[in-house]
Design an enzyme around this catalytic site. Structure first.
Site, PDB file in Angstrom:
ATOM      1  N   LYS A 234      -7.663  11.446  -7.976  1.00 32.67           N
ATOM      2  CA  LYS A 234      -8.179  10.413  -8.795  1.00 32.67           C
ATOM      3  C   LYS A 234      -9.962  10.460  -8.545  1.00 32.67           C
ATOM      4  O   LYS A 234     -10.462  11.467  -8.597  1.00 32.67           O
ATOM      5  CB  LYS A 234      -8.002   9.069  -7.368  1.00 32.67           C
ATOM      6  CG  LYS A 234      -6.127   8.629  -7.574  1.00 32.67           C
ATOM      7  CD  LYS A 234      -6.567   7.182  -6.542  1.00 32.67           C
ATOM      8  CE  LYS A 234      -5.602   6.192  -7.027  1.00 32.67           C
ATOM      9  NZ  LYS A 234      -5.646   5.942  -5.730  1.00 32.67           N
ATOM     10  N   ARG A 268       1.321   9.748  -2.133  1.00 33.38           N
ATOM     11  CA  ARG A 268       1.175   9.463  -3.642  1.00 33.38           C
ATOM     12  C   ARG A 268       0.709  10.922  -4.543  1.00 33.38           C
ATOM     13  O   ARG A 268      -0.431  10.022  -4.820  1.00 33.38           O
ATOM     14  CB  ARG A 268       1.289   8.048  -4.273  1.00 33.38           C
ATOM     15  CG  ARG A 268       2.124   8.159  -5.659  1.00 33.38           C
ATOM     16  CD  ARG A 268       1.395   6.077  -5.643  1.00 33.38           C
ATOM     17  NE  ARG A 268       1.998   5.606  -6.822  1.00 33.38           N
ATOM     18  CZ  ARG A 268       1.603   5.824  -8.115  1.00 33.38           C
ATOM     19  NH1 ARG A 268       0.132   6.026  -8.185  1.00 33.38           N
ATOM     20  NH2 ARG A 268       1.273   5.424  -8.974  1.00 33.38           N
TER      21      ARG A 268
END
Length: 299
Positions: A234, A268
């Site tokens: 991210k 995840r």
């Protein structure tokens, strides 16, 4: 702030999710990301074709993923809207093919009740909702089906632009949101052992917000439900390390391991093999599992 290792904080840590059982007091589940979208922030459409998505899912399971998360609509606001029917056409065939090939957990990443219903009918076990069950009918679909739900914090939800999101105390506000949405889920008839929470790193949050959420993650995990973190590659990792999208693997592993120590129990991720190795090593160092191939036994 204490540097102690945080337990899962889950009242009943042994959970049956789909066809698999997890003991979240001693185990971390690894969720592989497979997006049937042309615009996902990391994959950039590499698994948009049906055969590519199915191959990616099977490869993830072969590499050790416990769980496969299928999405047909990205979170980003920088995309054209699609109908629920188009989203179903993207995800249902992938889910059906994966379900026929593995007993791994399958989740559908969607905020739409009709898409969730179709995905469950195709073989999904979990609804992964980055909109926090705010779409009309979503909680009812989950309750009626008995599916597990991932309740995620975001301000705007998928496809909605939020300019300069601000928080007085991001961790307290995210925790408050999650508590409120869990209460809503329970009132809608979703069983407590069907609920998972996710603080939503980078979802309507800047780098400072996501770092603070990670630093104080025990305030989220202590809510009392299994906590999922979606940190993989991210932007808060990229901005912290000044790394482009394709060079965030080390930062991702560090953030994931740190989150395990803070009580996270579901990760995840994009890079399954590297995550499996780092998680199994972390579990062994914490005394949750033994070496896979020791040369000398203790006996």
């Amino acid at each position: 702030m204490s540097g102690d290792i945080v337990s899962s904080g889950i009242g009943s840590p042994v959970r049956r999710i789909g066809r698999r059982e997890f003991d979240f007091e001693r185990q971390v589940a690894i969720m592989a990301i497979v997006n049937r979208t042309p615009n996902s922030f990391h994959d950039q459409g590499r698994t948009f074709a049906l055969d590519s998505a199915v191959k990616a899912a099977r490869r993830a399971v072969d590499e050790g993923a416990d769980w496969v998360d299928i999405g047909g609509f990205a979170f980003s606001a920088a995309q054209a809207p699609i109908s629920p029917e188009e989203e179903i056409d993207r995800v249902a065939p992938v889910i059906a093919e994966i379900r026929a090939a593995t007993d791994a957990v399958i989740s559908i990443d969607t905020h739409r009740a009709e898409v969730a219903r179709a995905a469950l009918e195709a073989g999904a076990d979990v609804i992964n909702d980055t909109n926090g069950l705010r779409e009309p009918g979503m909680a009812e679909v989950a309750a009626a089906s008995g599916a597990c739900v991932v309740v995620t914090h975001s301000i705007g939800g998928p496809g909605r632009r939020v300019f300069r999101p601000g928080y007085t105390d991001v961790v307290a506000e995210v925790a408050g949101f999650l508590r409120e949405r869990v209460a809503y889920a329970l009132e809608a008839g979703i069983a407590p052992d069907r609920i998972i929470i996710d603080p939503g790193h980078d979802l309507n949050k800047n780098t400072y917000h996501s770092l603070e959420l990670t630093r104080r993650l025990e305030e989220i995990t202590s809510i009392g439900y299994p906590t999922l973190v979606a940190l993989s590659n991210k932007d808060f990792i990229g901005e912290t390390l000044d790394r482009p999208q394709g060079e965030r693997a080390e930062g991702t592993i560090a953030a994931n391991v740190f989150s395990i120590l803070k009580g996270a129990r579901i990760l995840r991720v994009h890079d399954v093999a590297a995550t499996v190795a780092s998680v199994r090593m972390t579990e062994a160092m914490l005394g949750w599992r033994g070496p896979l191939s020791p040369r000398h036994n203790l006996a």
